[in-house]
Scaffold this motif. Structure first.
Motif, mmCIF file in Angstrom:
data_model
loop_
_atom_site.group_PDB
_atom_site.id
_atom_site.type_symbol
_atom_site.label_atom_id
_atom_site.label_comp_id
_atom_site.label_asym_id
_atom_site.label_seq_id
_atom_site.Cartn_x
_atom_site.Cartn_y
_atom_site.Cartn_z
ATOM 1 N N ARG A 15 44.169 17.072 40.870
ATOM 2 C CA ARG A 15 43.386 16.871 42.152
ATOM 3 C C ARG A 15 43.706 15.314 42.753
ATOM 4 N NH1 ARG A 15 37.190 18.538 43.832
ATOM 5 N NH2 ARG A 15 37.359 17.640 45.947
ATOM 6 N N ARG A 18 41.323 10.459 45.815
ATOM 7 C CA ARG A 18 40.702 10.223 47.359
ATOM 8 C C ARG A 18 39.895 9.070 47.226
ATOM 9 N NH1 ARG A 18 41.391 14.527 50.100
ATOM 10 N NH2 ARG A 18 39.300 14.542 51.336
ATOM 11 N N LYS A 22 37.456 10.177 52.348
ATOM 12 C CA LYS A 22 37.989 11.670 51.907
ATOM 13 C C LYS A 22 39.471 11.950 52.227
ATOM 14 C CE LYS A 22 33.957 12.590 50.542
ATOM 15 N NZ LYS A 22 33.424 12.116 49.183
ATOM 16 N N LYS A 23 40.119 10.629 52.116
ATOM 17 C CA LYS A 23 41.413 10.905 52.512
ATOM 18 C C LYS A 23 42.379 10.722 51.261
ATOM 19 C CE LYS A 23 41.355 10.869 57.122
ATOM 20 N NZ LYS A 23 41.663 12.056 58.030
ATOM 21 N N ASP A 47 44.893 23.283 50.207
ATOM 22 C CA ASP A 47 44.311 22.557 51.238
ATOM 23 C C ASP A 47 43.099 22.747 51.660
ATOM 24 O OD1 ASP A 47 47.113 21.640 51.094
ATOM 25 O OD2 ASP A 47 47.542 22.798 52.740
ATOM 26 N N TYR A 48 42.416 21.683 52.166
ATOM 27 C CA TYR A 48 41.049 21.486 52.622
ATOM 28 C C TYR A 48 41.431 22.360 54.244
ATOM 29 C CZ TYR A 48 39.041 18.271 49.658
ATOM 30 O OH TYR A 48 38.681 17.844 48.562
ATOM 31 N N SER A 49 40.332 23.014 54.656
ATOM 32 C CA SER A 49 40.490 23.686 56.060
ATOM 33 C C SER A 49 40.804 22.747 57.043
ATOM 34 C CB SER A 49 39.229 24.472 56.251
ATOM 35 O OG SER A 49 38.132 23.844 56.160
ATOM 36 N N SER A 50 40.031 21.407 56.990
ATOM 37 C CA SER A 50 40.256 20.497 57.789
ATOM 38 C C SER A 50 41.841 19.309 57.855
ATOM 39 C CB SER A 50 39.021 19.315 58.087
ATOM 40 O OG SER A 50 39.155 18.795 56.622
ATOM 41 N N THR A 53 45.104 17.656 51.012
ATOM 42 C CA THR A 53 45.357 18.583 49.897
ATOM 43 C C THR A 53 44.225 18.438 48.892
ATOM 44 O OG1 THR A 53 47.888 18.224 50.050
ATOM 45 C CG2 THR A 53 46.923 18.856 47.831
ATOM 46 N N LYS A 54 43.655 19.474 48.513
ATOM 47 C CA LYS A 54 42.469 19.630 47.632
ATOM 48 C C LYS A 54 43.013 19.416 46.270
ATOM 49 C CE LYS A 54 37.963 21.735 46.976
ATOM 50 N NZ LYS A 54 37.228 22.535 47.610
ATOM 51 N N TYR A 55 43.898 20.303 46.088
ATOM 52 C CA TYR A 55 44.372 20.641 44.396
ATOM 53 C C TYR A 55 45.937 20.964 44.624
ATOM 54 C CZ TYR A 55 39.518 21.690 43.488
ATOM 55 O OH TYR A 55 38.101 21.639 43.354
#
Length: 68
Positions: A15, A18, A22-23, A47-50, A53-55
């Motif tokens: 992960r 961040r 949240k960047k 990726d996050y929908s917005s 990269t989440k993972y």
């Protein structure tokens, strides 16, 4: 059947760090290179929908000792 299809795989998830906004706060290059040195290869990012990269997903052939 390809040779790579005969392997059992194990997975590792990274992960990215961040900050409070949240960047992505830091480049995860060091962690990625450490995983690569241990035999992990990058498979995909989630990726996050917005955006962002989440993972980061890695895989490697599982060792014969069954240790996961």
């Amino acid at each position: 059947m390809h040779d790579s299809d005969s392997h059992l795989w194990e997975y590792e998830i990274l992960r990215p760090p961040r900050d409070e906004t949240k960047k992505e706060a830091a480049n995860p290059k060091t962690e990625i290179n450490e995983l690569a040195a241990d035999g992990w290869r990058l498979v995909e990012t989630i990726d996050y929908s917005s955006g962002g990269t989440k993972y980061i997903v890695f895989e490697r052939p599982r060792s014969d000792d069954g240790d996961i």
